[in-house]
Motif scaffolding. Sequence first.
Motif, short mmCIF file in Angstrom:
data_model
loop_
_atom_site.label_atom_id
_atom_site.label_comp_id
_atom_site.label_asym_id
_atom_site.label_seq_id
_atom_site.Cartn_x
_atom_site.Cartn_y
_atom_site.Cartn_z
N GLY A 20 0.78 -1.63 -0.46
CA GLY A 20 0.34 0.22 -0.24
C GLY A 20 0.69 1.16 0.25
O GLY A 20 1.05 2.30 -0.24
N ALA A 21 1.92 1.18 0.77
CA ALA A 21 2.71 2.21 0.32
C ALA A 21 3.34 2.50 -0.62
O ALA A 21 3.63 3.72 -0.65
N MET A 22 4.10 2.02 -1.27
CA MET A 22 4.53 1.33 -2.66
C MET A 22 3.54 2.61 -3.74
O MET A 22 4.11 3.35 -4.65
N LEU A 23 2.02 1.89 -3.87
CA LEU A 23 1.62 2.22 -4.39
C LEU A 23 1.37 3.76 -3.86
O LEU A 23 0.92 4.75 -5.35
N MET A 24 0.99 4.32 -2.37
CA MET A 24 1.20 5.65 -2.76
C MET A 24 2.18 6.42 -3.14
O MET A 24 2.39 7.68 -3.28
N LEU A 25 3.39 5.80 -2.72
CA LEU A 25 4.29 6.40 -3.28
C LEU A 25 4.29 6.60 -4.77
O LEU A 25 4.87 7.49 -5.35
N ILE A 26 4.38 5.61 -5.32
CA ILE A 26 4.21 5.68 -7.23
C ILE A 26 3.40 6.71 -8.07
O ILE A 26 3.17 7.93 -8.82
N ASP A 27 2.09 6.90 -6.52
CA ASP A 27 1.21 7.67 -7.08
C ASP A 27 1.57 9.23 -7.63
O ASP A 27 1.34 9.72 -8.08
N GLY A 28 1.83 9.58 -6.15
CA GLY A 28 2.14 10.10 -5.71
C GLY A 28 3.80 11.09 -6.68
O GLY A 28 3.71 11.92 -7.09
N LEU A 29 4.82 10.04 -7.01
CA LEU A 29 5.77 10.96 -7.52
C LEU A 29 5.59 10.84 -9.19
O LEU A 29 5.98 11.82 -8.95
N ALA A 30 4.57 9.71 -9.64
CA ALA A 30 4.48 10.41 -10.78
C ALA A 30 3.59 11.71 -11.11
O ALA A 30 3.24 12.33 -11.92
N ALA A 31 2.14 11.78 -10.35
CA ALA A 31 1.40 12.85 -9.94
C ALA A 31 2.47 14.03 -10.06
O ALA A 31 2.05 15.23 -10.77
N ARG A 32 3.78 13.72 -9.33
CA ARG A 32 4.06 14.94 -9.51
C ARG A 32 4.79 15.71 -10.33
O ARG A 32 6.23 16.91 -9.93
#
Length: 82
Positions: A20-32
């Motif tokens: 779950g943390a990896m998914l959030m991290l990947i989403d956030g980095l891609a969005a930024r």
Amino acid sequence: MLDNNEIEKEVRRRSLAVEGAMLMLIDGLAARGTISADEAEDMLRILAKSSEFSAARASSSLRVVKQLKQLRGGDGAMTPGA
């Protein structure tokens, strides 16, 4: 003393939390724009291959990354925030 069943439950709980943390991290980095949509998609596909449950969890992130790519004019390699 913990028995094997309790240990397995704890391992599963922790692995789901890390996923779950990896998914959030990947989403956030891609969005930024810190990582490209292509890089995010590659990482998400790796996570999705681990199990059917992981594939279901990663599917919404893959949709978001696909939309990001479209917003960036189809350029999956673009990293506007890097």
